[in-house]
Enzyme design. Structure first.
Site, PDB file in Angstrom:
ATOM      1  N   GLY A 154       0.787  -1.236   0.000  1.00 11.96           N
ATOM      2  CA  GLY A 154       0.000   0.000   0.000  1.00 11.96           C
ATOM      3  C   GLY A 154       0.818   1.284   0.000  1.00 11.96           C
ATOM      4  CB  ALA A 155       4.425   2.063   0.341  1.00 11.11           C
ATOM      5  N   GLY A 156       2.826   2.543  -2.320  1.00 12.57           N
ATOM      6  CA  GLY A 156       2.648   3.237  -3.601  1.00 12.57           C
ATOM      7  C   GLY A 156       1.261   3.842  -3.735  1.00 12.57           C
ATOM      8  CG  ASP A 157      -1.943   1.258  -3.613  1.00  7.09           C
ATOM      9  OD1 ASP A 157      -1.649   1.346  -4.821  1.00  7.09           O
ATOM     10  OD2 ASP A 157      -2.101   0.166  -3.027  1.00  7.09           O
TER      11      ASP A 157
END
Length: 328
Positions: A265-268
């Site tokens: 979820g870091a990119g999101d």
């Protein structure tokens, strides 16, 4: 809410694609077979982006199909609990909600095993789309998993076209998941088949290498993915920060150093933070100092997301992101 049941106002970010449940081992650094048990972690990149936007105080809606089952209803409730409009959610009577079993390696990176044969998200048809909702988007965000099979692929192309015609900014994060594609060549071909349509594109360093066939992550490689109609191309580099490219300037923004537990979820979170700022002030895209400040904020959001297990529980509020920035 507008009278017709569609979220009103032109600051709306509509996120299109899949929402699923990740089953994550209760201990890190083991294979799926060795895992003693699993925790349910709601996910799916486009849904994560919608919740990231909402948690930062933005207006978000999710468009996609879930199974008419307990997991599908649970996911719809999670979107609602997180302030994401459910005007674009459909339920399929015949197919299950997608599942993914995810191993967390000792370094926090992931490996996937998917249950989608077929899952409800793959069965979204063009005629089922809530076109009024899509037309009301100021930003329309999507990935590439929805391009893999019909009928969802046609629904994806139709939604993009309708959003573009209505004047939305198109935001694309391919979010490569190779195990879901028939082959690497097909993945590359289909991901690039809609490349020219976007305004904003975000790729990871791994995706940059995959799409260009290069083993270098540098300006020259990134520019192979640039198109004349882009307003912004971003390359995320994990703990090394991010690179940005526009028509008039390019550069790099450093990451924040945190204790990484799980990169899910870091990119999101990064994308959600960026879109949240752009939707309120599109001039950011033409003003380098402003863009650098926004990317620093997006990097902070991405970093915070890696400090807890699972994507959605780890997505930060604006106050948490600002605390990291100001404490750095």
């Amino acid at each position: 809410m507008a009278a017709n049941g569609v979220v009103s106002g032109k600051s709306l970010i509509v996120s299109f694609g899949e929402m699923l449940i990740d089953f994550v081992p209760t201990v890190s650094g083991v294979s799926l077979a060795e895992a003693p048990g699993f925790l349910k972690a709601p996910g799916g990149a486009p849904a994560n982006v919608a919740i990231a936007v909402s948690r930062l105080g933005g207006k978000a809606s999710f468009v996609g199909k879930l199974g008419d089952d307990e997991f599908g209803r649970m996911l719809a409730d999670i979107l609602k609990q997180n302030g994401v409009s459910d005007d674009g959610i459909l339920f399929d009577q015949g197919a299950r909600t997608a599942l993914a079993f995810v191993t967390l390696r000792a370094d926090g990176e992931r490996e996937f095993m998917f249950y989608r044969n077929p899952s409800a998200d793959m069965l979204l048809k063009p005629e089922e789309l809530n076109l009024d909702l899509i037309r009301s988007a100021k930003v329309f965000h999507y990935g590439s998993i929805s391009l893999i099979v019909e009928p969802c692929r046609s629904a994806h192309l139709k939604a993009m076209e309708v959003a573009k015609e209505a004047g939305a900014l198109l935001s694309y994060d391919p979010n490569l998941r190779l195990p879901l594609w028939p082959s690497a060549d097909e993945a590359r071909k289909q991901i690039l088949s809609i490349w020219d349509k976007a305004d904003i594109v975000k790729v990871s360093d791994v995706e940059l290498e995959f799409l260009t066939g290069s083993d270098k992550v540098d300006d020259e490689t990134a520019m192979k993915l640039w198109r004349p109609n882009f307003t912004l191309l971003l390359v995320t580099l994990g703990e090394k920060g991010s690179l940005y490219y526009t028509k008039n300037f390019h550069g790099a923004v450093d990451a924040f150093h945190v204790n990484t537990v799980d990169t899910t979820g870091a990119g999101d979170s990064f994308v959600g933070a960026l879109l949240c700022k752009i939707v309120h002030d599109p001039s950011i895209l033409e003003d380098e100092p402003k863009l650098r400040e926004v990317l620093r904020f997006a990097n902070a959001c991405g970093a915070i997301t890696t400090t807890k297990k699972g994507a959605i529980p780890a997505l930060p509020t604006e106050a948490e992101a600002l605390a990291l920035i100001n404490g750095a």
